[in-house]
Write an enzyme that holds these catalytic residues in place. Structure first.
Site, short mmCIF file in Angstrom:
data_model
loop_
_atom_site.label_atom_id
_atom_site.label_comp_id
_atom_site.label_asym_id
_atom_site.label_seq_id
_atom_site.Cartn_x
_atom_site.Cartn_y
_atom_site.Cartn_z
N ASP A 148 2.60 -5.51 8.70
CA ASP A 148 4.17 -4.95 8.29
C ASP A 148 5.36 -5.87 9.33
O ASP A 148 5.82 -6.18 9.79
CB ASP A 148 4.21 -3.28 9.35
CG ASP A 148 2.82 -3.04 8.63
OD1 ASP A 148 2.40 -2.75 7.34
OD2 ASP A 148 2.34 -1.70 9.02
N GLU A 230 3.41 -0.45 -0.41
CA GLU A 230 4.89 -0.72 0.67
C GLU A 230 4.87 -1.81 0.01
O GLU A 230 4.75 -3.18 1.37
CB GLU A 230 3.44 -0.41 1.61
CG GLU A 230 3.47 0.70 2.02
CD GLU A 230 2.29 1.35 3.00
OE1 GLU A 230 2.11 2.75 3.59
OE2 GLU A 230 1.28 -0.15 3.69
#
Length: 252
Positions: A148, A230
């Site tokens: 991430d 995402e």
């Protein structure tokens, strides 16, 4: 004299072996990203309170990005491309112990939700996070091949810091109202479970879309694949494998 030199050499070798043993805290094939490229910014959210659970997750004993060695080398290559543009990667999460994944699962099912937690999923209940694909019982992060991350403009004023006592707007709000993260404006905050976080969302500005596209493109050039729900999540196909549960310990 020769005996003294031999003794000194033995002592030195023992010291080096001891240091190596202390430093060897990771399974084979894993590295601390800081040892590969210390210029990559790290803001490991699950090691603190600035996340949707509001506390450190199990297994995060240090705010360190741990990845597979090949993943670290590719991130270094990305950083080298970004540096001349006065940009940097910022890591939010890297390897994630399976005990931390289980911690997320337990949190999602505990039937409680504070206003601070609700900032991360303003449109629906946290109980819906599994059904909608924002949390999974098995995570690619646990293989060391999922990441991430975001981009940081190095010449921008990134001095604002997260204040756990402040009542921020939810993660879909204007960048000046939501919790600061010292990065470019991608249209939502990190870990925002909302359709606005979908990488190709139509509800973001042209500038926000350009930043997302830039991140996707620079990562794709090294083989990383983005998760469509995402904008911050990337994985490296073929680099995964088994899931691990070793804790993220401080670097030696």
């Amino acid at each position: 004299m020769h005996a003294g030199r031999r003794l000194a050499a033995i002592v030195a070798a023992c010291c080096l072996a001891s240091v190596a043993a202390q430093a060897q805290k990771l399974p084979a094939g894993f590295v601390y990203l800081r040892d590969v490229d210390p210029t990559i910014i790290q803001d490991i959210r699950y090691a603190g309170s600035n996340n949707f659970v509001g506390r450190p997750l199990r297994g995060y004993q240090a705010a360190e990005c741990v990845v597979k060695r090949e993943v670290g080398a590719l991130l270094k290559s990305v950083q080298e491309e970004l540096a001349p543009q006065n940009l940097s990667l910022k890591m939010f999460d890297c390897y994630r112990p399976t005990r931390a994944v289980a911690d997320m699962v337990a949190w999602s099912r505990d039937g409680k939700e504070t206003p601070a937690q609700k900032r991360y999923n303003p449109a629906f209940s946290k109980a819906d996070l599994f059904r909608l694909g924002y949390i999974a019982e098995r995570s690619g992060h646990s293989t060391g091949a999922a990441l991430d991350l975001t981009l940081v403009e190095l010449k921008a004023d990134n001095s604002a810091t997260f204040d756990p006592a402040r009542d921020y707007a939810d993660c879909t709000a204007n960048v000046n109202l939501r919790a600061p993260d010292g990065s470019v404006d991608m249209g939502t905050g990190y870990d925002c479970s909302d359709t606005k976080s979908h990488t190709a969302a139509k509800s973001i500005t042209a500038a926000q879309r350009r930043w997302r596209e830039k991140l996707v493109q620079v990562m794709a050039r090294r083989g990383f694949v983005n998760y469509s729900k995402e904008w911050w999540h990337f994985s490296l196909p073929g680099a995964g494998g088994q899931a691990y549960d070793f804790p993220i310990a401080p670097r030696k």
